[in-house]
Write an enzyme that holds these catalytic residues in place. Structure first.
Site, mmCIF file in Angstrom:
data_model
loop_
_atom_site.group_PDB
_atom_site.id
_atom_site.type_symbol
_atom_site.label_atom_id
_atom_site.label_comp_id
_atom_site.label_asym_id
_atom_site.label_seq_id
_atom_site.Cartn_x
_atom_site.Cartn_y
_atom_site.Cartn_z
ATOM 1 N N TYR A 87 0.853 -1.228 -0.087
ATOM 2 C CA TYR A 87 0.091 -0.116 -0.137
ATOM 3 C C TYR A 87 0.756 1.245 -0.047
ATOM 4 C CZ TYR A 87 -3.470 3.365 1.379
ATOM 5 O OH TYR A 87 -4.380 4.501 1.028
ATOM 6 N N LYS A 126 -3.534 17.214 -5.560
ATOM 7 C CA LYS A 126 -4.582 18.112 -5.390
ATOM 8 C C LYS A 126 -4.166 19.648 -5.592
ATOM 9 C CE LYS A 126 -7.316 14.857 -4.097
ATOM 10 N NZ LYS A 126 -8.840 14.260 -4.956
ATOM 11 N N ARG A 166 -2.223 9.123 3.958
ATOM 12 C CA ARG A 166 -0.901 8.728 3.661
ATOM 13 C C ARG A 166 0.320 9.347 4.557
ATOM 14 N NH1 ARG A 166 -2.518 8.390 -2.575
ATOM 15 N NH2 ARG A 166 -4.543 7.656 -2.074
ATOM 16 N N ASP A 207 -4.315 -20.446 -45.542
ATOM 17 C CA ASP A 207 -3.616 -19.060 -45.590
ATOM 18 C C ASP A 207 -2.320 -19.271 -44.866
ATOM 19 O OD1 ASP A 207 -3.080 -16.076 -45.590
ATOM 20 O OD2 ASP A 207 -3.993 -16.268 -43.535
ATOM 21 N N ASP A 227 -7.011 -15.582 -41.719
ATOM 22 C CA ASP A 227 -6.938 -14.542 -40.597
ATOM 23 C C ASP A 227 -7.560 -13.094 -41.050
ATOM 24 O OD1 ASP A 227 -4.417 -14.288 -41.657
ATOM 25 O OD2 ASP A 227 -4.094 -12.867 -40.204
HETATM 26 C C1 GDG Z 1 -10.239 9.214 -5.402
HETATM 27 C C2 GDG Z 1 -9.796 9.870 -6.750
HETATM 28 C C3 GDG Z 1 -11.975 10.165 -7.460
HETATM 29 C C4 GDG Z 1 -13.268 14.863 2.064
HETATM 30 N N1 GDG Z 1 -13.042 15.529 3.292
HETATM 31 C C5 GDG Z 1 -13.987 14.935 4.254
HETATM 32 C C6 GDG Z 1 -14.550 14.113 3.643
HETATM 33 N N2 GDG Z 1 -14.192 14.080 2.329
HETATM 34 C C7 GDG Z 1 -14.995 13.240 1.399
HETATM 35 C C8 GDG Z 1 -15.786 14.204 0.127
HETATM 36 C C9 GDG Z 1 -15.471 13.175 -0.971
HETATM 37 C C10 GDG Z 1 -14.346 12.329 -0.734
HETATM 38 O O1 GDG Z 1 -14.059 12.516 0.444
HETATM 39 C C11 GDG Z 1 -13.113 13.013 -1.618
HETATM 40 O O2 GDG Z 1 -13.324 12.419 -2.860
HETATM 41 P P1 GDG Z 1 -12.568 12.951 -3.988
HETATM 42 O O3 GDG Z 1 -13.062 12.271 -5.450
HETATM 43 O O4 GDG Z 1 -12.694 14.446 -4.022
HETATM 44 O O5 GDG Z 1 -10.967 12.534 -3.887
HETATM 45 P P2 GDG Z 1 -9.932 11.092 -3.585
HETATM 46 O O6 GDG Z 1 -10.216 10.984 -2.152
HETATM 47 O O7 GDG Z 1 -8.784 11.512 -4.187
HETATM 48 O O8 GDG Z 1 -10.798 9.973 -4.562
HETATM 49 C C12 GDG Z 1 -10.765 10.871 -7.245
HETATM 50 C C13 GDG Z 1 -12.468 9.392 -6.392
HETATM 51 O O9 GDG Z 1 -11.265 8.273 -6.051
HETATM 52 C C14 GDG Z 1 -13.743 8.425 -6.846
HETATM 53 O O10 GDG Z 1 -13.301 7.683 -7.809
HETATM 54 O O11 GDG Z 1 -12.861 11.300 -7.829
HETATM 55 O O12 GDG Z 1 -10.198 11.427 -8.348
HETATM 56 O O13 GDG Z 1 -8.471 10.599 -6.363
HETATM 57 O O14 GDG Z 1 -16.803 12.292 -0.988
HETATM 58 O O15 GDG Z 1 -16.653 14.413 0.584
HETATM 59 N N3 GDG Z 1 -15.823 13.450 4.173
HETATM 60 C C15 GDG Z 1 -15.736 13.601 5.590
HETATM 61 N N4 GDG Z 1 -14.958 14.447 6.288
HETATM 62 C C16 GDG Z 1 -14.047 15.311 5.552
HETATM 63 O O16 GDG Z 1 -13.317 15.924 6.210
HETATM 64 N N5 GDG Z 1 -16.685 13.098 6.240
#
Ligand code: GDG
Length: 736
Positions: free
Chosen positions: A88, A288, A321, A508, A689
């Site tokens: 990881y 980000k 991380r 062929d 083919d």
């Molecule tokens: C990966 C990909 C892709 C954030 N801070 C808090 C909190 N959050 C929640 C948000 C949102 C989620 O975390 C973050 O999702 P993102 O999509 O913005 O980013 P990654 O975590 O990097 O996700 C990304 C995603 O996978 C899905 O495929 O979109 O590009 O990098 O839902 O609401 N939630 C709470 N407290 C916080 O402080 N409760």
């Protein structure tokens, strides 16, 4: 129908151990919510790591944990601290994550962590093999588990597997730098369906598959031996209702029901109603672009000083991380930047940046979304970015401005936001200015469109679309398989073969009896092939023809002394029983002088391509060129040739990575028909083919056993997967 099995690095539940008791709490993350419709009832199982290492789980609690997880339809993969470290924090987050987000300089290529990644992927695959069965549907998630599909496929060839990548797939130029690029692609190709957030990631992946593995790709289908793998984009949505409802409920609260954070935010709003809140929420991750955003904020305050004391940037950076060194450095950089900018611009009544380094409860997230006039999200690279979508969903009165990086996958679907390049400070500063001054009506018009789209394509729709597409892919495969030469079908063909009094076989050569080679002259016959052809040739009542587009000199060299019957140059020349080649068709070649310079100009401009000159045709080969460039040039050449040859007696054949100009009265179908007419054959067989073999499949009579090598569209009745299978089939003829 079997169960649905979901596999991701982390389970959708969190384990808490307190006073020797285990508690499993469902997570609220986007993926867990999105999968609700897929992961429900007793028909599904989620396999993943629990978040606790073997060392952290007391022996006596092992069973309790399994029971607690089972209540949430989950099952754990056990990992030691060392495995988590290599798999990881190591390969996943120090190699794949930076590389796939274009941070080449952060990518570490460590053999040891790659080995751990492989071993842990095998553990996940083993968990599937233990808990699932071959009629289940498997959905594997994300970059930590890219080898799992192939590992499962090896044991269960007929299983249905989908894979979804949540992060970007980088361009070939970036991906190719990874030492284990072939293994990673092979791992993914164990799937039936591979999904990405956007079309760009999809085409980058397909380009790597073609360039690195040299596989045939047609539109978004990849052909691998006996399987067709579909690649498609499924932009992930959010649980729209959850955010909308939370915001509505939030708006109706009495003042005393508000959170502490909300009360504080309101106090500031009331004291200075003109003051604008800018919101930035991300995991603290270099992808980000948080540091760059801070520099851009400083740039904005200098460019538009009238907004000093009028705007406030709220940064929520969620710890992530933190034992990877790059993340520790980034944290330090951001801490210092916030300090410096606040130090530089603050006044007694104004601090430009409020900085939170923590995770907040959902309720506070809603406080921030609903209180902020502008959401400012400027990732340098982001697979999707769900925060952007969540912000829009919470804007119940449709006000608010989203400034979004065009490097986020979500930018593709959020055109109505202000899209910016995160490296262009001038543009960012101007967009902030525009956002601050955007009329309310315009905000509402933009957000209205965005909300409609987000509501329709929500996360449930995303999950269902992916699952339906995976099921369709399996059905499509099953339909295709109907033309495979199965055991009973082979037996029936062999019965006819044995019964026949006079047999005629057309074989062929390239791509059928022998595989392709970058240099066509090197793809000569091997001992095994000679033995096979000898056996067929010596069979009673059997006439065998090698039928090829090759030139007669090469076939003379390879086969003449063997006395095989041969038709070459698509039917221009024929040789039987070791005699010299004779013209089979009356053809001209005076056109060559005109066409050759055209082909030569294409060779000059297309590195890796070359001309093969035959007596009555000219072939332009482009197997060794860059695949995209080669295809582009082939299309161009085809147009040029067609306009040149007009109504002449010439035709252009598009073969497998070769384009051939020849007389139009020559093709393999016509030649094969002439041979057929020479005797009374009661078993006719043709195998090939390529596009040029389709003439045989189309023109030979219906009773012919026609076989295509590969899975492309064909007029043949049956298909076999590859040259090895061709030889197996012909061997069974030889032994009949
Ligand atoms: C990966 C990909 C892709 C954030 N801070 C808090 C909190 N959050 C929640 C948000 C949102 C989620 O975390 C973050 O999702 P993102 O999509 O913005 O980013 P990654 O975590 O990097 O996700 C990304 C995603 O996978 C899905 O495929 O979109 O590009 O990098 O839902 O609401 N939630 C709470 N407290 C916080 O402080 N409760």
């Amino acid at each position: 129908m079997g169960k649905t099995i979901i596999i991701s690095n982390r389970l959708p539940v969190q384990l808490q151990i307190s006073n020797g008791r285990i508690n499993a709490v469902p997570s609220v993350g986007g993926l867990a919510t999105g999968m609700k419709s897929v992961h429900s009832g007793g028909d599904s199982l989620w396999i993943g790591w629990s978040g606790l290492t073997d060392e952290e789980i007391p022996d006596e609690l092992g069973d309790d944990i399994d029971r607690a997880l089972a209540e949430h339809g989950s099952s754990k993969v056990k990992l030691t601290a060392e495995e988590v470290d290599g798999f990881y924090y190591g390969f996943s987050n120090r190699t794949i994550w930076p590389l796939f987000h274009y941070f080449l300089e952060y990518s570490e290529f460590e053999l040891a962590s790659w080995n751990t990644y492989k071993a842990v992927n095998q553990k996940f695959a083993d968990a599937i093999l233990e808990k699932a069965s071959e009629d289940d549907i498997i959905w594997v998630h994300d970059y930590q588990l890219m080898l799992v599909p192939q590992m499962v496929r090896e044991q269960w060839p007929n299983i249905s597997i989908g894979f979804f990548l949540h992060i970007p797939f980088p361009s070939f130029e970036i991906f190719r730098t990874m030492p284990w690029r072939e293994e990673v692609l092979q791992g993914l190709l164990g799937s039936d369906l591979i999904g990405f957030h956007t079309y760009d990631y999809e085409r980058h992946f397909l380009s790597s598959v073609r360039r690195i593995l040299g596989l045939e790709v047609s539109f978004n289908d990849i052909y691998v031996d006996n399987r067709v793998i579909k690649v498609d984009s499924f932009p992930m949505g959010i649980d729209y209702k959850k955010f909308k409802n939370a915001a509505e409920e939030h708006a109706q609260r009495n003042p005393d029901e508000l959170s502490e954070l909300q009360k504080r935010l309101n106090k500031h709003k009331i004291s200075d109603p003109e003051n604008k809140f800018l919101l930035s929420i991300d995991r603290l991750d270099y992808s980000k672009g948080i540091a760059k955003r801070l520099y851009a904020f400083e740039y904005f305050l200098n460019k538009y000083p009238q907004y000093k004391e009028k705007v406030r940037l709220i940064i929520l950076a969620v710890p992530s991380r933190s034992n990877v060194p790059q993340y520790q450095l980034l944290k330090k950089e951001i801490d210092e930047l916030v300090g410096r900018i606040n130090g530089e611009f603050a006044t007694v009544s104004w601090t430009p940046i409020w900085y939170f380094y923590r995770s907040m409860p959902f309720e506070n997230l809603i406080d921030l979304y609903t209180s902020s006039d502008i959401a400012w999200l400027t990732p340098l690279r982001d697979g999707m970015n769900l925060v952007a979508k969540e912000y829009i969903a919470t804007r119940t009165d449709k006000t608010g401005v989203l400034i979004l990086s065009e490097m986020a996958g979500s930018a593709n679907e959020m055109n109505e936001s202000l899209l910016i390049n995160p490296n262009n400070f001038e543009q960012i500063a101007d967009s902030l200015y525009e956002a601050i001054n955007m009329p309310k009506e315009e905000q509402q018009a933009r957000n209205g469109i965005l909300q409609k789209r987000l509501e329709r394509y929500n996360v449930e729709k995303w999950a269902n679309d992916f699952m339906n597409s995976l099921k369709e892919q399996k059905d499509r495969d099953a339909a295709n398989v109907s033309s495979r030469i199965t055991e009973p079908r082979l037996n029936a063909i062999l019965e006819d073969y044995k019964k026949a009094k006079k047999r005629l076989l057309f074989l062929d050569y390239d791509g059928t009896l022998a595989g392709f080679h970058n240099d066509p002259q090197k793809a000569g016959p091997d001992k095994e092939l000679f033995d096979l052809l000898d056996a067929l040739y010596n069979q009673q009542n059997t006439t065998v023809f090698l039928i090829s587009g090759r030139d007669k000199d090469t076939f003379t060299r390879w086969f003449l002394e063997k006395k095989y019957n041969m038709i070459v140059e698509h039917g221009v020349w024929i040789s039987r029983n070791g005699e010299d080649f004779k013209l089979l068709e009356n053809v001209k070649n005076d056109w060559m002088e005109k066409i050759r310079p055209v082909l030569e100009s294409f060779v000059d401009r297309t590195p890796g391509s070359f001309i093969e000159e035959k007596n009555y045709s000219l072939a332009w080969h482009y197997r060794k060129t860059d695949p995209d460039f080669g295809n582009l040039r082939a299309t161009e050449l085809s147009t040029v040739l067609r306009s040149l040859i007009g109504t002449d007696d010439l035709s252009v054949l598009n073969g497998n990575k070769v384009m051939e100009v020849k007389s139009s009265n020559v093709n393999k179908g016509r030649a094969a028909m002439r041979m057929m007419g020479e005797d009374d054959y009661d078993f006719v067989f043709a195998i090939g083919d390529d596009w040029t073999d389709e003439f045989m499949f189309q023109e030979l009579p219906e009773s012919t056993v026609t076989v295509k090598v590969g899975r492309q569209k064909t007029a043949a009745k049956y298909f076999v997967e590859n040259t090895r299978k061709v030889r197996e089939l012909l061997n069974s003829f030889a032994k009949a």
